[in-house]
Design an enzyme around this catalytic site. Structure first.
Site, PDB file in Angstrom:
ATOM      1  N   GLY A 162      -7.350   2.604   7.970  1.00  0.00           N
ATOM      2  CA  GLY A 162      -7.021   1.186   8.149  1.00  0.00           C
ATOM      3  C   GLY A 162      -8.060   0.255   7.565  1.00  0.00           C
ATOM      4  O   GLY A 162      -7.839  -0.965   7.487  1.00  0.00           O
ATOM      5  N   LYS A 165      -0.716   6.966   8.872  1.00  0.00           N
ATOM      6  CA  LYS A 165      -1.186   8.125   9.635  1.00  0.00           C
ATOM      7  C   LYS A 165      -1.890   7.620  10.879  1.00  0.00           C
ATOM      8  O   LYS A 165      -3.105   7.454  10.878  1.00  0.00           O
ATOM      9  CB  LYS A 165      -2.236   8.886   8.807  1.00  0.00           C
ATOM     10  N   GLU A 205       0.845  -1.200   0.000  1.00  0.00           N
ATOM     11  CA  GLU A 205       0.000   0.000   0.000  1.00  0.00           C
ATOM     12  C   GLU A 205       0.876   1.244   0.000  1.00  0.00           C
ATOM     13  O   GLU A 205       2.007   1.222   0.486  1.00  0.00           O
ATOM     14  CB  GLU A 205      -0.852   0.030   1.284  1.00  0.00           C
ATOM     15  N   ASP A 257      -4.569   4.877   6.237  1.00  0.00           N
ATOM     16  CA  ASP A 257      -5.207   6.054   6.820  1.00  0.00           C
ATOM     17  C   ASP A 257      -6.153   5.551   7.919  1.00  0.00           C
ATOM     18  O   ASP A 257      -5.728   5.343   9.061  1.00  0.00           O
ATOM     19  CB  ASP A 257      -5.930   6.771   5.674  1.00  0.00           C
ATOM     20  N   THR A 307      -9.115  -0.220   4.450  1.00  0.00           N
ATOM     21  CA  THR A 307      -8.743  -0.910   3.211  1.00  0.00           C
ATOM     22  C   THR A 307      -7.848  -2.116   3.512  1.00  0.00           C
ATOM     23  O   THR A 307      -8.110  -3.231   3.048  1.00  0.00           O
ATOM     24  CB  THR A 307      -8.008   0.067   2.251  1.00  0.00           C
ATOM     25  N   LEU A 308      -6.808  -1.890   4.301  1.00  0.00           N
ATOM     26  CA  LEU A 308      -5.877  -2.989   4.563  1.00  0.00           C
ATOM     27  C   LEU A 308      -6.536  -4.088   5.403  1.00  0.00           C
ATOM     28  O   LEU A 308      -6.271  -5.274   5.181  1.00  0.00           O
ATOM     29  CB  LEU A 308      -4.608  -2.453   5.233  1.00  0.00           C
TER      30      LEU A 308
HETATM   31  C1  PRP Z   1      -5.869   5.284  -0.579  1.00  0.00           C
HETATM   32  C2  PRP Z   1      -4.686   4.355  -0.393  1.00  0.00           C
HETATM   33  C3  PRP Z   1      -5.282   3.183   0.302  1.00  0.00           C
HETATM   34  C4  PRP Z   1      -6.459   3.749   1.062  1.00  0.00           C
HETATM   35  C5  PRP Z   1      -6.104   3.853   2.508  1.00  0.00           C
HETATM   36  O1  PRP Z   1      -6.501   4.971  -1.759  1.00  0.00           O
HETATM   37  O2  PRP Z   1      -4.094   4.019  -1.602  1.00  0.00           O
HETATM   38  O3  PRP Z   1      -5.695   2.184  -0.599  1.00  0.00           O
HETATM   39  O4  PRP Z   1      -6.717   5.053   0.528  1.00  0.00           O
HETATM   40  O5  PRP Z   1      -7.153   4.436   3.223  1.00  0.00           O
HETATM   41  P1  PRP Z   1      -7.808   3.750   4.485  1.00  0.00           P
HETATM   42  O6  PRP Z   1      -6.717   3.290   5.376  1.00  0.00           O
HETATM   43  O7  PRP Z   1      -8.613   4.905   5.081  1.00  0.00           O
HETATM   44  O8  PRP Z   1      -8.703   2.642   4.032  1.00  0.00           O
HETATM   45  P2  PRP Z   1      -7.498   5.981  -2.469  1.00  0.00           P
HETATM   46  O9  PRP Z   1      -8.908   5.673  -2.031  1.00  0.00           O
HETATM   47  O10 PRP Z   1      -7.027   7.386  -2.280  1.00  0.00           O
HETATM   48  O11 PRP Z   1      -7.420   5.544  -3.980  1.00  0.00           O
HETATM   49  P3  PRP Z   1      -6.175   5.626  -4.989  1.00  0.00           P
HETATM   50  O12 PRP Z   1      -5.059   4.814  -4.390  1.00  0.00           O
HETATM   51  O13 PRP Z   1      -6.707   5.026  -6.242  1.00  0.00           O
HETATM   52  O14 PRP Z   1      -5.803   7.083  -5.129  1.00  0.00           O
END
Ligand code: PRP
Length: 177
Positions: free
Chosen positions: A104, A130, A98, A102, A106-107
């Site tokens: 967390g 973060k 990743e 942010d 997504t992960l």
């Molecule tokens: C960002 C980043 C992660 C996610 C993290 O993607 O690449 O995949 O946000 O955020 P989280 O911890 O709050 O879940 P983004 O949605 O900006 O898409 P992109 O990578 O296509 O710009």
């Protein structure tokens, strides 16, 4: 286009990416193979640099996910898979890559998703974290930098699809948004 002020310079990033690759090389020295799974779009530059610093055998996959907006944040899973890996990862050593953790969500979602595929091992790597924004704790096996709660762009990260190819990580002040 004005250039955002530097938070992490090209040289700082390059040094850290090299060091992360060395750690990964050591961990998987006896594994035989490794699958790096980059989460589009933000990770594409970090993944490219990380992979080119590795000396162990590896292959690359990409996935794409979408986060729901704040209004839909009550849904059971705030993340949806848009594009899956091309080849099965069952019994493979997998490293999720990743650009930033942010909240967390997504992960955490991706760990659940790929654990269900029965990989030989599953680890996580993020260039940035973060902690002030994190709602769902995900243990990162490899982390580049812990950063404050500021809007970051560059080195793959965007603001409204801009700045992704900035060679450093910049801090985007409110007047530039
Ligand atoms: C960002 C980043 C992660 C996610 C993290 O993607 O690449 O995949 O946000 O955020 P989280 O911890 O709050 O879940 P983004 O949605 O900006 O898409 P992109 O990578 O296509 O710009």
């Amino acid at each position: 286009m004005d250039a955002p002020p530097v938070l992490l310079s090209e040289a700082e990033i390059a040094k850290r990416v090299k060091s992360l690759a060395e750690q990964i090389d050591q961990t998987y020295a006896d594994a035989g193979s490794l699958v790096l799974i980059g989460v589009l779009k933000g990770s594409f530059i970090f993944l490219a640099d990380l992979a080119r610093n590795l000396t162990i055998p590896h292959r690359i996959e990409f996935i794409a996910v979408e986060s729901y907006g704040a209004k839909e944040s009550d849904v059971a899973d705030p993340v949806r898979l848009l594009m899956d890996v091309r080849h099965a990862i069952d019994d493979e050593h997998v490293l999720l890559v990743e650009d930033i953790v942010d909240t967390g969500h997504t992960l955490a979602y991706l760990k659940r998703l790929f654990t269900a595929h029965d990989p030989a091992s599953l680890r996580t790597c993020s260039l940035l974290h973060k902690p002030e924004r994190t709602e769902q704790d995900v243990a990162l096996d490899y982390l580049g930098f812990t950063i404050p709660d500021v809007w970051v762009v560059g080195y793959g990260l965007d603001y409204a699809e801009r700045y992704r190819t900035l060679p450093y990580i910049g801090e985007l002040p409110p007047e530039m948004r």
